[in-house]
Design a protein around this motif. Structure first.
Motif, PDB file in Angstrom:
ATOM      1  N   LEU A   1       0.816  -1.213   0.000  1.00  0.00           N
ATOM      2  CA  LEU A   1       0.000   0.000   0.000  1.00  0.00           C
ATOM      3  C   LEU A   1       0.852   1.267   0.000  1.00  0.00           C
ATOM      4  N   ASN A   2       1.923   1.279   0.812  1.00  0.00           N
ATOM      5  CA  ASN A   2       2.777   2.470   0.858  1.00  0.00           C
ATOM      6  C   ASN A   2       3.312   2.831  -0.513  1.00  0.00           C
TER       7      ASN A   2
ATOM      8  N   ALA B   1       0.429   2.521 -13.110  1.00  0.00           N
ATOM      9  CA  ALA B   1       1.726   1.991 -13.525  1.00  0.00           C
ATOM     10  C   ALA B   1       2.408   1.266 -12.375  1.00  0.00           C
ATOM     11  N   ILE B   2       2.279   1.825 -11.182  1.00  0.00           N
ATOM     12  CA  ILE B   2       2.999   1.245 -10.054  1.00  0.00           C
ATOM     13  C   ILE B   2       2.358  -0.076  -9.632  1.00  0.00           C
ATOM     14  N   VAL B   3       1.033  -0.160  -9.766  1.00  0.00           N
ATOM     15  CA  VAL B   3       0.370  -1.427  -9.460  1.00  0.00           C
ATOM     16  C   VAL B   3       0.773  -2.470 -10.508  1.00  0.00           C
ATOM     17  N   GLN B   4       0.811  -2.014 -11.752  1.00  0.00           N
ATOM     18  CA  GLN B   4       1.204  -2.938 -12.821  1.00  0.00           C
ATOM     19  C   GLN B   4       2.620  -3.474 -12.601  1.00  0.00           C
TER      20      GLN B   4
ATOM     21  N   GLY C   1      -5.115  -6.365  -8.141  1.00  0.00           N
ATOM     22  CA  GLY C   1      -4.434  -5.096  -8.428  1.00  0.00           C
ATOM     23  C   GLY C   1      -5.308  -4.170  -9.227  1.00  0.00           C
ATOM     24  N   TYR C   2      -5.863  -4.702 -10.321  1.00  0.00           N
ATOM     25  CA  TYR C   2      -6.666  -3.825 -11.180  1.00  0.00           C
ATOM     26  C   TYR C   2      -7.966  -3.398 -10.503  1.00  0.00           C
ATOM     27  N   VAL C   3      -8.575  -4.308  -9.739  1.00  0.00           N
ATOM     28  CA  VAL C   3      -9.798  -3.926  -9.027  1.00  0.00           C
ATOM     29  C   VAL C   3      -9.500  -2.798  -8.048  1.00  0.00           C
ATOM     30  N   PHE C   4      -8.354  -2.901  -7.384  1.00  0.00           N
ATOM     31  CA  PHE C   4      -7.977  -1.841  -6.442  1.00  0.00           C
ATOM     32  C   PHE C   4      -7.816  -0.504  -7.166  1.00  0.00           C
ATOM     33  N   VAL C   5      -7.073  -0.528  -8.302  1.00  0.00           N
ATOM     34  CA  VAL C   5      -6.868   0.717  -9.061  1.00  0.00           C
ATOM     35  C   VAL C   5      -8.213   1.282  -9.505  1.00  0.00           C
ATOM     36  N   ALA C   6      -9.044   0.402 -10.059  1.00  0.00           N
ATOM     37  CA  ALA C   6     -10.350   0.858 -10.552  1.00  0.00           C
ATOM     38  C   ALA C   6     -11.143   1.502  -9.421  1.00  0.00           C
ATOM     39  N   PHE C   7     -11.082   0.854  -8.234  1.00  0.00           N
ATOM     40  CA  PHE C   7     -11.860   1.370  -7.115  1.00  0.00           C
ATOM     41  C   PHE C   7     -11.373   2.763  -6.704  1.00  0.00           C
ATOM     42  N   VAL C   8     -10.045   2.950  -6.643  1.00  0.00           N
ATOM     43  CA  VAL C   8      -9.519   4.265  -6.236  1.00  0.00           C
ATOM     44  C   VAL C   8      -9.928   5.330  -7.254  1.00  0.00           C
ATOM     45  N   PHE C   9      -9.753   5.028  -8.535  1.00  0.00           N
ATOM     46  CA  PHE C   9     -10.163   5.996  -9.561  1.00  0.00           C
ATOM     47  C   PHE C   9     -11.645   6.318  -9.442  1.00  0.00           C
ATOM     48  N   TRP C  10     -12.433   5.259  -9.237  1.00  0.00           N
ATOM     49  CA  TRP C  10     -13.881   5.457  -9.170  1.00  0.00           C
ATOM     50  C   TRP C  10     -14.257   6.357  -8.009  1.00  0.00           C
TER      51      TRP C  10
ATOM     52  N   HIS D   1      11.509  11.943 -10.306  1.00  0.00           N
ATOM     53  CA  HIS D   1      11.376  10.559 -10.776  1.00  0.00           C
ATOM     54  C   HIS D   1      11.103   9.596  -9.642  1.00  0.00           C
ATOM     55  N   LYS D   2      11.214  10.098  -8.409  1.00  0.00           N
ATOM     56  CA  LYS D   2      10.862   9.236  -7.268  1.00  0.00           C
ATOM     57  C   LYS D   2       9.391   9.402  -6.883  1.00  0.00           C
ATOM     58  N   TRP D   3       8.740  10.397  -7.438  1.00  0.00           N
ATOM     59  CA  TRP D   3       7.320  10.570  -7.133  1.00  0.00           C
ATOM     60  C   TRP D   3       6.540   9.481  -7.855  1.00  0.00           C
ATOM     61  N   GLY D   4       5.500   8.995  -7.227  1.00  0.00           N
ATOM     62  CA  GLY D   4       4.748   7.956  -7.929  1.00  0.00           C
ATOM     63  C   GLY D   4       3.468   7.619  -7.202  1.00  0.00           C
ATOM     64  N   GLY D   5       2.798   6.599  -7.730  1.00  0.00           N
ATOM     65  CA  GLY D   5       1.578   6.119  -7.094  1.00  0.00           C
ATOM     66  C   GLY D   5       0.475   7.147  -7.100  1.00  0.00           C
ATOM     67  N   LEU D   6      -0.384   7.040  -6.101  1.00  0.00           N
ATOM     68  CA  LEU D   6      -1.536   7.937  -6.024  1.00  0.00           C
ATOM     69  C   LEU D   6      -1.090   9.393  -5.910  1.00  0.00           C
ATOM     70  N   THR D   7       0.043   9.613  -5.223  1.00  0.00           N
ATOM     71  CA  THR D   7       0.556  10.987  -5.107  1.00  0.00           C
ATOM     72  C   THR D   7       0.748  11.601  -6.480  1.00  0.00           C
ATOM     73  N   LEU D   8       1.438  10.863  -7.354  1.00  0.00           N
ATOM     74  CA  LEU D   8       1.706  11.388  -8.693  1.00  0.00           C
ATOM     75  C   LEU D   8       0.411  11.588  -9.466  1.00  0.00           C
TER      76      LEU D   8
END
Lengths: 254, 368
Positions: free
Chosen positions: B84-85, B316-319, B334-343, B154-161
């Motif tokens: 998660l982090n 990208a980071i989940v992938q 992984g994809y369900v989690f990403v979809a849920f956050v976007f949703w 280039h170290k920024w990523g995930g939901l933050t990015l």
């Protein structure tokens, strides 16, 4: 009706000299010459398409004329934005479809131009607005939105909104044409009261009763020309041109 | 005269139209066709939804620190919770997580302050959020001053990015879009042509192409001294691309404003900018709130395209985590989690826009 408060000075307020205007090839205004003195109340009538609305819309540059001179309150209308804005500050306009700002309350509609154009402090602008809303007899609607008012009320707000700028001239472009019959009277009453206070008024309307009551002069236009202008008494009882006679017979005898 | 003094028999009571049974009868079983459709859809729901719930919640494994914890046969959320982090902060150094957390909390407070109607001085909070907060966010995230160590982009990523890309895009594309829309309707031929060409060019090119150009081609052509950060280039690309769409949405609103509104504003002697700012834009923007939010939502989701230029946003980071040999085979989770956050984010925007529309409705529209 007192006549002394309706006196006309000999100071010229509006002057049109050989004004011409075309829409493409269509010649809408043909050599219009007209002088309006301070305090005069002029009613302009004529069949639709005769150029009467176009003429008064030229006075504050909602329409641009192509030749001739228009001088309002000493300022000549040119393409200079400064001149246009000077004139617009001094000329109030009331439209057929009210054109109130629907996203602002009645009070905000009235205060907008004084605050943003004249830089009046808000408190003062609101006090003035309330004064004029009382004069048009709807102070209790001040905090409603225009969409919540009837047509007649909206038009009265529109008149108050113009008055808030303390204009020297008021232009009325068919102010009662979009109203239901029972609302016309409330708007006309406000306009008659206004006329009695001696403001210069140019009014395009077919309300001949209004013309007889308050106008100094009635102007008849047809085909882009001023066909006839006269005092109301003479104009209605003794029209000179055939076209005026025909027009009057059509609107008076129905 | 005829007088009927016999009492008529009582009529049977009308069929119930209230209560759950009445509702069912009125809405789901009022015609034979409707009854059949209700049964078919009900069957499909039960046969699909039940296994889904079974998989996602009942049989799911939540706690653990490796795939060995996933034994129940359902979803293995351990995959998400272990990483998660990384999903939230990307490759941001762990010791600096507090900087992002502080920003999240601050942004949350500011948004809550703006949304809650009784907050005093809401206008100032909005101004602060739009003007001061981005500056704070930049210094907090990037560091390099006030004693904060630098964290390269280039170290920024995930939901933050993802949020950085989306928020910068949203905040910047709206004003640029407004200016482009006004320019396209301007009477000045040069301004009008410039805006029209700008809109048509950016709108006519796929976002992927723009991102590629920004990251690969621009450095080839630009002089060497100019070394724009890859993230900045992506941000500029996304912002300009979305502002072209925004401009067209707003232009639709401008065109819907009746001519009388322009004339009334002119007749009062308002200057062009006052007329637009006080009369036309407030009405035009209100009309196109659904279109604007639609564009915002599209922008939010389009940020995931930055993965093709090597930026690791949430998707990208989940992938990339899915490629970890220790966690092979958990791509569904992984994809369900990403979809849920976007949703969650998109749905929140959608709900807020509906609330705004209701709030700004002043009783016109039916008239005029």
């Amino acid at each position: 009706m007192s006549t002394d408060s309706m006196s006309v000075s000999d100071q010229v307020m509006i002057e049109l000299k050989n004004v011409n205007k075309w829409y493409g090839d269509f010649h809408v205004l043909k050599d219009i010459n007209l002088t309006v003195n301070k305090g005069e109340r002029i009613v302009i009538c004529g069949p639709s398409g005769s150029g009467k609305s176009t003429m008064i819309r030229c006075l504050n540059r909602l329409e641009e004329h192509q030749s001739g001179d228009i001088i309002v309150s000493g300022t000549t209308l040119t393409n200079d934005l400064k001149h246009i804005e000077t004139i617009r500050r001094e000329v109030g306009m009331v439209f057929q479809h009210f054109n109130l700002f629907p996203h602002l309350t009645v009070l905000e509609n009235c205060c907008l131009a004084p605050i943003w154009v004249r830089k009046t402090p808000r408190k003062e602008a609101e006090a003035t607005a309330m004064k004029y809303l009382e004069r048009v007899k709807i102070p209790e609607q001040a905090h409603k939105y225009p969409g919540q008012l009837s047509g007649g009320q909206q038009q009265r707000v529109a008149i108050a909104r113009s008055l808030c700028m303390n204009p020297e001239v008021m232009l009325f472009d068919e102010p009662t044409s979009a109203l239901d019959p029972e609302m016309i009277k409330e708007v006309l009453d406000v306009m008659i009261e206004l006329a009695q206070e001696g403001i210069t008024m140019l009014c395009v309307t077919h309300e001949m009763g209004f013309a007889k009551t308050v106008a100094n002069r009635v102007i008849f236009m047809d085909g882009g020309q001023i066909i006839e202008e006269n005092e109301p008494q003479e104009f209605f009882n003794n029209p000179q041109s055939d076209r005026t006679k025909l027009f009057l017979s059509q609107i008076l005898n129905h | 005269m005829i007088i009927n003094d016999k009492k008529l028999p009582d009529l049977p009571p009308p069929t119930s139209t209230s209560g759950p049974i009445g509702w069912l009868r009125n809405n789901l079983f009022d015609t034979p066709l409707n009854s059949i459709l209700t049964l078919v859809i009900g069957y499909l729901l039960v046969t699909n939804l039940v296994p889904l719930i079974q998989w996602a919640f009942i049989d799911a494994d939540w706690i653990g620190d490796s795939r060995d914890a996933c034994t129940s046969g359902g979803a293995c959320w351990v995959f998400v919770s272990v990483r998660l982090n990384q999903f939230l902060y990307g490759f941001y150094p762990e010791s600096e997580y507090w900087r992002i957390n502080t920003l999240f909390v601050l942004l949350g407070l500011l948004l809550a302050g703006m949304i809650y109607e009784k907050t005093p001085k809401r206008g100032w909070i909005a101004l602060f959020t739009l003007v001061v907060f981005p500056v704070i966010a930049y210094f907090m995230l990037h560091g390099g001053s006030f004693g904060l160590p630098v964290v390269e982009t280039h170290k920024w990523g995930g939901l933050t990015l993802t949020l950085v890309l989306a928020l910068v895009g949203i905040v910047a594309s709206l004003p640029i879009g407004v200016m482009l829309a006004l320019g396209r309707r301007s009477h000045m031929p040069i301004v009008r042509s410039f805006c029209t060409i700008f809109i048509e060019v950016w709108r006519g090119v796929p976002l992927i192409t723009i991102l590629f150009m920004a990251s690969v081609m621009l450095p080839l052509f630009a002089p060497e001294e100019i070394d724009l950060d890859k993230l900045v280039r992506a941000l500029i690309g996304i912002t300009l691309f979305q502002s072209a769409y925004m401009a067209e949405v707003i232009r639709a609103g401008l065109q819907a404003i009746p001519k009388g509104q322009y004339e009334a504003a002119d007749a009062m002697g308002l200057s062009y900018w006052k007329k637009m700012g006080l009369i036309i834009l407030p009405q035009a923007l209100k009309i196109v709130i659904p279109g604007i939010v639609n564009t915002f939502i599209a922008l939010f989701k389009d940020t995931s395209l930055v993965l093709i230029i090597g930026l690791f946003d949430l998707l990208a980071i989940v992938q990339s985590a899915l490629a970890d040999p220790k966690w092979l085979g958990y791509s569904t989770e992984g994809y369900v989690f990403v979809a849920f956050v976007f949703w969650v984010f998109c749905f929140a925007m959608s709900r807020y826009s509906q609330y705004l529309e209701r709030k700004l409705h002043t009783g016109h529209g039916a008239r005029q």
